[in-house]
Scaffold this motif. Structure first.
Motif, PDB file in Angstrom:
ATOM      1  N   LYS A 292      -4.066   7.431  -8.241  1.00  0.00           N
ATOM      2  CA  LYS A 292      -3.208   8.262  -9.369  1.00  0.00           C
ATOM      3  C   LYS A 292      -3.206   7.411 -10.584  1.00  0.00           C
ATOM      4  O   LYS A 292      -2.386   7.685 -11.584  1.00  0.00           O
ATOM      5  CB  LYS A 292      -1.897   8.854  -8.921  1.00  0.00           C
ATOM      6  N   LEU A 293      -3.315   6.130 -10.441  1.00  0.00           N
ATOM      7  CA  LEU A 293      -3.204   5.056 -11.471  1.00  0.00           C
ATOM      8  C   LEU A 293      -3.913   5.250 -12.512  1.00  0.00           C
ATOM      9  O   LEU A 293      -5.089   5.594 -12.383  1.00  0.00           O
ATOM     10  CB  LEU A 293      -3.151   3.741 -11.128  1.00  0.00           C
ATOM     11  N   PRO A 294      -3.589   5.119 -13.931  1.00  0.00           N
ATOM     12  CA  PRO A 294      -4.577   5.347 -15.184  1.00  0.00           C
ATOM     13  C   PRO A 294      -5.441   4.176 -15.236  1.00  0.00           C
ATOM     14  O   PRO A 294      -5.317   3.069 -14.959  1.00  0.00           O
ATOM     15  CB  PRO A 294      -3.430   5.241 -16.221  1.00  0.00           C
ATOM     16  N   THR A 295      -6.580   4.587 -15.327  1.00  0.00           N
ATOM     17  CA  THR A 295      -7.551   3.476 -15.378  1.00  0.00           C
ATOM     18  C   THR A 295      -7.682   2.764 -16.668  1.00  0.00           C
ATOM     19  O   THR A 295      -8.271   1.893 -16.773  1.00  0.00           O
ATOM     20  CB  THR A 295      -9.159   4.211 -15.382  1.00  0.00           C
ATOM     21  N   ASP A 296      -7.160   3.058 -17.656  1.00  0.00           N
ATOM     22  CA  ASP A 296      -6.814   2.464 -18.935  1.00  0.00           C
ATOM     23  C   ASP A 296      -5.842   1.412 -19.046  1.00  0.00           C
ATOM     24  O   ASP A 296      -5.575   0.646 -20.172  1.00  0.00           O
ATOM     25  CB  ASP A 296      -6.905   3.340 -20.279  1.00  0.00           C
ATOM     26  N   HIS A 297      -5.237   1.009 -17.839  1.00  0.00           N
ATOM     27  CA  HIS A 297      -4.397   0.030 -18.037  1.00  0.00           C
ATOM     28  C   HIS A 297      -4.538  -1.064 -16.578  1.00  0.00           C
ATOM     29  O   HIS A 297      -5.399  -0.558 -15.911  1.00  0.00           O
ATOM     30  CB  HIS A 297      -2.819   0.727 -17.290  1.00  0.00           C
ATOM     31  N   LYS A 298      -4.052  -2.090 -16.590  1.00  0.00           N
ATOM     32  CA  LYS A 298      -4.186  -3.279 -15.535  1.00  0.00           C
ATOM     33  C   LYS A 298      -3.094  -3.192 -14.563  1.00  0.00           C
ATOM     34  O   LYS A 298      -2.015  -3.261 -15.124  1.00  0.00           O
ATOM     35  CB  LYS A 298      -4.684  -4.524 -16.239  1.00  0.00           C
ATOM     36  N   PHE A 299      -3.390  -3.283 -13.460  1.00  0.00           N
ATOM     37  CA  PHE A 299      -2.372  -3.470 -12.164  1.00  0.00           C
ATOM     38  C   PHE A 299      -2.803  -4.659 -11.220  1.00  0.00           C
ATOM     39  O   PHE A 299      -4.047  -4.856 -11.213  1.00  0.00           O
ATOM     40  CB  PHE A 299      -2.382  -2.024 -11.521  1.00  0.00           C
ATOM     41  N   VAL A 300      -1.495  -4.996 -10.805  1.00  0.00           N
ATOM     42  CA  VAL A 300      -1.624  -6.081  -9.916  1.00  0.00           C
ATOM     43  C   VAL A 300      -0.655  -5.802  -8.700  1.00  0.00           C
ATOM     44  O   VAL A 300       0.358  -5.189  -9.138  1.00  0.00           O
ATOM     45  CB  VAL A 300      -1.078  -7.354 -10.343  1.00  0.00           C
ATOM     46  N   ILE A 301      -1.081  -6.086  -7.485  1.00  0.00           N
ATOM     47  CA  ILE A 301      -0.280  -5.799  -6.341  1.00  0.00           C
ATOM     48  C   ILE A 301      -0.230  -7.187  -5.564  1.00  0.00           C
ATOM     49  O   ILE A 301      -1.131  -7.812  -5.218  1.00  0.00           O
ATOM     50  CB  ILE A 301      -0.940  -4.762  -5.395  1.00  0.00           C
ATOM     51  N   GLU A 302       1.131  -7.353  -5.103  1.00  0.00           N
ATOM     52  CA  GLU A 302       1.548  -8.425  -4.442  1.00  0.00           C
ATOM     53  C   GLU A 302       2.149  -7.736  -3.105  1.00  0.00           C
ATOM     54  O   GLU A 302       3.193  -7.040  -3.174  1.00  0.00           O
ATOM     55  CB  GLU A 302       2.493  -9.489  -4.997  1.00  0.00           C
ATOM     56  N   ILE A 303       1.623  -8.319  -1.869  1.00  0.00           N
ATOM     57  CA  ILE A 303       2.308  -8.011  -0.627  1.00  0.00           C
ATOM     58  C   ILE A 303       2.959  -9.070   0.018  1.00  0.00           C
ATOM     59  O   ILE A 303       2.463 -10.503  -0.274  1.00  0.00           O
ATOM     60  CB  ILE A 303       1.075  -7.339   0.326  1.00  0.00           C
ATOM     61  N   ARG A 304       3.839  -9.029   0.809  1.00  0.00           N
ATOM     62  CA  ARG A 304       4.324 -10.237   1.745  1.00  0.00           C
ATOM     63  C   ARG A 304       4.388  -9.951   3.271  1.00  0.00           C
ATOM     64  O   ARG A 304       5.006 -10.598   4.021  1.00  0.00           O
ATOM     65  CB  ARG A 304       5.847 -10.311   1.243  1.00  0.00           C
ATOM     66  N   ASN A 305       3.273  -9.088   3.588  1.00  0.00           N
ATOM     67  CA  ASN A 305       3.024  -8.856   4.994  1.00  0.00           C
ATOM     68  C   ASN A 305       1.625  -9.858   5.099  1.00  0.00           C
ATOM     69  O   ASN A 305       0.538  -9.391   4.888  1.00  0.00           O
ATOM     70  CB  ASN A 305       2.737  -7.740   5.471  1.00  0.00           C
ATOM     71  N   LYS A 306       1.945 -11.091   5.705  1.00  0.00           N
ATOM     72  CA  LYS A 306       0.561 -11.833   5.814  1.00  0.00           C
ATOM     73  C   LYS A 306      -0.753 -11.444   6.635  1.00  0.00           C
ATOM     74  O   LYS A 306      -1.739 -11.777   6.225  1.00  0.00           O
ATOM     75  CB  LYS A 306       0.940 -13.419   6.145  1.00  0.00           C
ATOM     76  N   LYS A 307      -0.471 -10.906   7.769  1.00  0.00           N
ATOM     77  CA  LYS A 307      -1.182  -9.968   8.533  1.00  0.00           C
ATOM     78  C   LYS A 307      -2.356  -9.100   7.869  1.00  0.00           C
ATOM     79  O   LYS A 307      -3.281  -8.621   8.327  1.00  0.00           O
ATOM     80  CB  LYS A 307      -0.676  -9.630   9.880  1.00  0.00           C
ATOM     81  N   TRP A 308      -1.601  -8.454   6.793  1.00  0.00           N
ATOM     82  CA  TRP A 308      -2.259  -7.520   6.206  1.00  0.00           C
ATOM     83  C   TRP A 308      -3.076  -8.234   4.996  1.00  0.00           C
ATOM     84  O   TRP A 308      -3.819  -7.315   4.274  1.00  0.00           O
ATOM     85  CB  TRP A 308      -1.183  -6.259   5.238  1.00  0.00           C
ATOM     86  N   LEU A 309      -2.843  -9.461   4.538  1.00  0.00           N
ATOM     87  CA  LEU A 309      -3.660  -9.859   3.555  1.00  0.00           C
ATOM     88  C   LEU A 309      -5.159 -10.288   4.117  1.00  0.00           C
ATOM     89  O   LEU A 309      -5.310 -11.439   4.573  1.00  0.00           O
ATOM     90  CB  LEU A 309      -2.907 -11.074   3.015  1.00  0.00           C
ATOM     91  N   ASP A 310      -6.002  -9.434   4.236  1.00  0.00           N
ATOM     92  CA  ASP A 310      -7.168  -9.576   4.663  1.00  0.00           C
ATOM     93  C   ASP A 310      -8.303  -8.886   3.768  1.00  0.00           C
ATOM     94  O   ASP A 310      -8.125  -8.320   2.660  1.00  0.00           O
ATOM     95  CB  ASP A 310      -7.299  -8.991   5.910  1.00  0.00           C
TER      96      ASP A 310
END
Length: 91
Positions: free
Chosen positions: A29-47
Motif C-alpha cells: 500500500k506504500l506510494p511508489t513515489d516516496h522512499k522508505f526504510v525499515i529497521e527491525i530488531r529481531n536478529k533471527k528475522w534479518l535474513d
C-alpha cells in the motif's frame, strides 16, 4: 521515511511468517513515489528472505548499531544487504 520496529516477542509475532503476514500487505500500500526504510530488531528475522521482501517493494534496509544485532560485515556473505535503489544514485 523510516519505519523502526521494536524487538517483537513471540506473543506478538510467533514467527517471521506472522510478521510478514502484516508487513507485506502494508508494503503493497506504500506510494511508489516516496522512499522508505525499515529497521527491525529481531536478529533471527534479518535474513535473505526479509531482504527479498523489502527488495520486492523497493524498501531500503536500515541496520542498527546495537549490541544485540549482527554487524553488516557479519551478514554480507549471507545475503545482499542492498534492498532498494534510488534514481539519485543511478548513473
Amino acid at each position: 521515511m523510516v519505519f523502526q520496529f521494536p524487538l517483537f516477542d513471540r506473543w506478538k509475532f510467533p514467527k517471521q511468517d506472522s510478521f510478514f503476514g502484516v508487513l507485506t500487505p502494508f508494503l503493497k500500500k506504500l506510494p511508489t513515489d516516496h522512499k522508505f526504510v525499515i529497521e527491525i530488531r529481531n536478529k533471527k528475522w534479518l535474513d535473505a528472505r526479509f531482504a527479498d521482501v523489502l527488495r520486492e517493494h523497493n524498501v531500503a534496509l536500515a541496520l542498527t548499531d546495537t549490541s544485540f544485532m549482527p554487524r553488516p560485515w557479519e551478514m554480507k556473505e549471507k545475503f545482499d544487504l542492498i534492498t532498494a535503489t534510488s534514481p539519485m544514485f543511478a548513473g
